[in-house]
Motif scaffolding. Sequence first.
Motif, PDB file in Angstrom:
ATOM      1  N   TRP A   1       0.860  -1.190   0.000  1.00 47.73           N
ATOM      2  CA  TRP A   1       0.000   0.000   0.000  1.00 47.73           C
ATOM      3  C   TRP A   1       0.897   1.241   0.000  1.00 47.73           C
ATOM      4  O   TRP A   1       1.873   1.303   0.753  1.00 47.73           O
ATOM      5  CB  TRP A   1      -0.900   0.038   1.227  1.00 47.73           C
ATOM      6  N   PHE A   2       0.543   2.185  -0.848  1.00 49.95           N
ATOM      7  CA  PHE A   2       1.208   3.474  -0.926  1.00 49.95           C
ATOM      8  C   PHE A   2       0.146   4.566  -0.830  1.00 49.95           C
ATOM      9  O   PHE A   2      -1.039   4.293  -0.994  1.00 49.95           O
ATOM     10  CB  PHE A   2       1.971   3.602  -2.246  1.00 49.95           C
ATOM     11  N   ARG A   3       0.571   5.790  -0.597  1.00 52.48           N
ATOM     12  CA  ARG A   3      -0.373   6.910  -0.569  1.00 52.48           C
ATOM     13  C   ARG A   3       0.272   8.137  -1.193  1.00 52.48           C
ATOM     14  O   ARG A   3       1.499   8.266  -1.225  1.00 52.48           O
ATOM     15  CB  ARG A   3      -0.848   7.197   0.848  1.00 52.48           C
ATOM     16  N   GLN A   4      -0.588   9.021  -1.653  1.00 52.85           N
ATOM     17  CA  GLN A   4      -0.098  10.213  -2.335  1.00 52.85           C
ATOM     18  C   GLN A   4      -1.040  11.379  -2.134  1.00 52.85           C
ATOM     19  O   GLN A   4      -2.260  11.248  -2.255  1.00 52.85           O
ATOM     20  CB  GLN A   4       0.055   9.936  -3.834  1.00 52.85           C
ATOM     21  N   ASN A   5      -0.444  12.525  -1.841  1.00 49.66           N
ATOM     22  CA  ASN A   5      -1.188  13.771  -1.763  1.00 49.66           C
ATOM     23  C   ASN A   5      -0.860  14.616  -2.980  1.00 49.66           C
ATOM     24  O   ASN A   5       0.215  14.479  -3.578  1.00 49.66           O
ATOM     25  CB  ASN A   5      -0.835  14.539  -0.489  1.00 49.66           C
ATOM     26  N   LEU A   6      -1.757  15.523  -3.308  1.00 46.62           N
ATOM     27  CA  LEU A   6      -1.566  16.367  -4.491  1.00 46.62           C
ATOM     28  C   LEU A   6      -0.245  17.120  -4.392  1.00 46.62           C
ATOM     29  O   LEU A   6       0.043  17.743  -3.372  1.00 46.62           O
ATOM     30  CB  LEU A   6      -2.728  17.355  -4.601  1.00 46.62           C
ATOM     31  N   GLY A   7       0.560  17.007  -5.429  1.00 43.52           N
ATOM     32  CA  GLY A   7       1.822  17.732  -5.474  1.00 43.52           C
ATOM     33  C   GLY A   7       2.963  17.063  -4.740  1.00 43.52           C
ATOM     34  O   GLY A   7       4.070  17.606  -4.698  1.00 43.52           O
ATOM     35  N   LYS A   8       2.681  15.889  -4.174  1.00 40.09           N
ATOM     36  CA  LYS A   8       3.733  15.184  -3.440  1.00 40.09           C
ATOM     37  C   LYS A   8       4.018  13.836  -4.090  1.00 40.09           C
ATOM     38  O   LYS A   8       3.202  13.310  -4.851  1.00 40.09           O
ATOM     39  CB  LYS A   8       3.322  14.994  -1.982  1.00 40.09           C
TER      40      LYS A   8
ATOM     41  N   ASN B   1      -6.173   2.448  12.077  1.00 41.09           N
ATOM     42  CA  ASN B   1      -6.724   2.917  13.346  1.00 41.09           C
ATOM     43  C   ASN B   1      -5.994   4.171  13.803  1.00 41.09           C
ATOM     44  O   ASN B   1      -4.880   4.446  13.341  1.00 41.09           O
ATOM     45  CB  ASN B   1      -6.586   1.820  14.410  1.00 41.09           C
ATOM     46  N   GLY B   2      -6.613   4.904  14.697  1.00 45.22           N
ATOM     47  CA  GLY B   2      -5.984   6.121  15.203  1.00 45.22           C
ATOM     48  C   GLY B   2      -5.625   7.088  14.094  1.00 45.22           C
ATOM     49  O   GLY B   2      -4.553   7.689  14.102  1.00 45.22           O
ATOM     50  N   LEU B   3      -6.536   7.264  13.149  1.00 48.18           N
ATOM     51  CA  LEU B   3      -6.232   8.100  11.983  1.00 48.18           C
ATOM     52  C   LEU B   3      -5.989   9.550  12.366  1.00 48.18           C
ATOM     53  O   LEU B   3      -6.624  10.083  13.293  1.00 48.18           O
ATOM     54  CB  LEU B   3      -7.363   7.997  10.966  1.00 48.18           C
ATOM     55  N   LYS B   4      -5.065  10.162  11.642  1.00 44.22           N
ATOM     56  CA  LYS B   4      -4.682  11.544  11.871  1.00 44.22           C
ATOM     57  C   LYS B   4      -4.928  12.350  10.587  1.00 44.22           C
ATOM     58  O   LYS B   4      -4.912  11.777   9.492  1.00 44.22           O
ATOM     59  CB  LYS B   4      -3.196  11.623  12.231  1.00 44.22           C
ATOM     60  N   PRO B   5      -5.100  13.656  10.695  1.00 36.21           N
ATOM     61  CA  PRO B   5      -5.284  14.468   9.479  1.00 36.21           C
ATOM     62  C   PRO B   5      -4.157  14.280   8.468  1.00 36.21           C
ATOM     63  O   PRO B   5      -4.402  14.317   7.254  1.00 36.21           O
ATOM     64  CB  PRO B   5      -5.326  15.889  10.027  1.00 36.21           C
ATOM     65  N   GLU B   6      -2.955  14.039   8.937  1.00 38.38           N
ATOM     66  CA  GLU B   6      -1.834  13.843   8.018  1.00 38.38           C
ATOM     67  C   GLU B   6      -1.881  12.510   7.273  1.00 38.38           C
ATOM     68  O   GLU B   6      -1.065  12.279   6.370  1.00 38.38           O
ATOM     69  CB  GLU B   6      -0.492  13.984   8.747  1.00 38.38           C
ATOM     70  N   ASP B   7      -2.819  11.653   7.629  1.00 34.32           N
ATOM     71  CA  ASP B   7      -3.023  10.410   6.869  1.00 34.32           C
ATOM     72  C   ASP B   7      -3.891  10.644   5.634  1.00 34.32           C
ATOM     73  O   ASP B   7      -4.062   9.726   4.826  1.00 34.32           O
ATOM     74  CB  ASP B   7      -3.684   9.343   7.748  1.00 34.32           C
ATOM     75  N   THR B   8      -4.440  11.830   5.506  1.00 38.92           N
ATOM     76  CA  THR B   8      -5.266  12.146   4.346  1.00 38.92           C
ATOM     77  C   THR B   8      -4.460  12.004   3.066  1.00 38.92           C
ATOM     78  O   THR B   8      -3.370  12.574   2.941  1.00 38.92           O
ATOM     79  CB  THR B   8      -5.817  13.577   4.456  1.00 38.92           C
TER      80      THR B   8
ATOM     81  N   GLN C   1      -6.356   2.038  -8.986  1.00 37.76           N
ATOM     82  CA  GLN C   1      -6.711   3.411  -9.339  1.00 37.76           C
ATOM     83  C   GLN C   1      -6.734   4.329  -8.113  1.00 37.76           C
ATOM     84  O   GLN C   1      -6.795   5.545  -8.259  1.00 37.76           O
ATOM     85  CB  GLN C   1      -8.080   3.439 -10.028  1.00 37.76           C
ATOM     86  N   GLY C   2      -6.697   3.752  -6.938  1.00 35.43           N
ATOM     87  CA  GLY C   2      -6.641   4.545  -5.717  1.00 35.43           C
ATOM     88  C   GLY C   2      -7.996   4.766  -5.081  1.00 35.43           C
ATOM     89  O   GLY C   2      -9.036   4.744  -5.750  1.00 35.43           O
ATOM     90  N   THR C   3      -7.979   4.998  -3.778  1.00 38.07           N
ATOM     91  CA  THR C   3      -9.184   5.331  -3.029  1.00 38.07           C
ATOM     92  C   THR C   3      -8.845   6.467  -2.066  1.00 38.07           C
ATOM     93  O   THR C   3      -7.805   6.447  -1.415  1.00 38.07           O
ATOM     94  CB  THR C   3      -9.747   4.103  -2.296  1.00 38.07           C
ATOM     95  N   GLN C   4      -9.728   7.456  -2.005  1.00 33.74           N
ATOM     96  CA  GLN C   4      -9.460   8.647  -1.210  1.00 33.74           C
ATOM     97  C   GLN C   4      -9.779   8.398   0.265  1.00 33.74           C
ATOM     98  O   GLN C   4     -10.857   7.909   0.608  1.00 33.74           O
ATOM     99  CB  GLN C   4     -10.302   9.827  -1.713  1.00 33.74           C
TER     100      GLN C   4
END
Length: 126
Positions: A36-43, A84-91, A118-121
Amino acid sequence: QVQLVESGGGLVQAGGSLRLSCATSGRTFSRYAMGWFRQNLGKEREFVAAIAWSSSSTNYADSVKGRFTISRDNAKNIVYLEMNGLKPEDTAVYYCARGSRLWGPPTKRYDDYDSWGQGTQVTVSS
């Protein structure tokens, strides 16, 4: 060509939980590590977690260690990410990926994965 489809994303308050799923096609799911990977806009896309083909070993980013758990069901061709214990920075948009090497290890390197969903937000509000 393997297909990966993520689901389970959504909006959650800080401290809450979500479980992401990634369903894959094909008969060879059980022979490859999954990540699993994650990506924010511009990063850049960043590593979150990975699991060996046999579930014998896992790998986590330091930022999610102790909060996220990766697992897989080889009979159903699905990999999960329990958060679990999600934080705003996990967005971020969360992507699942299949390792590029048969029987390969669950690495953190983006280049070690060659098939992507394709990803999930996931959005965590404060």
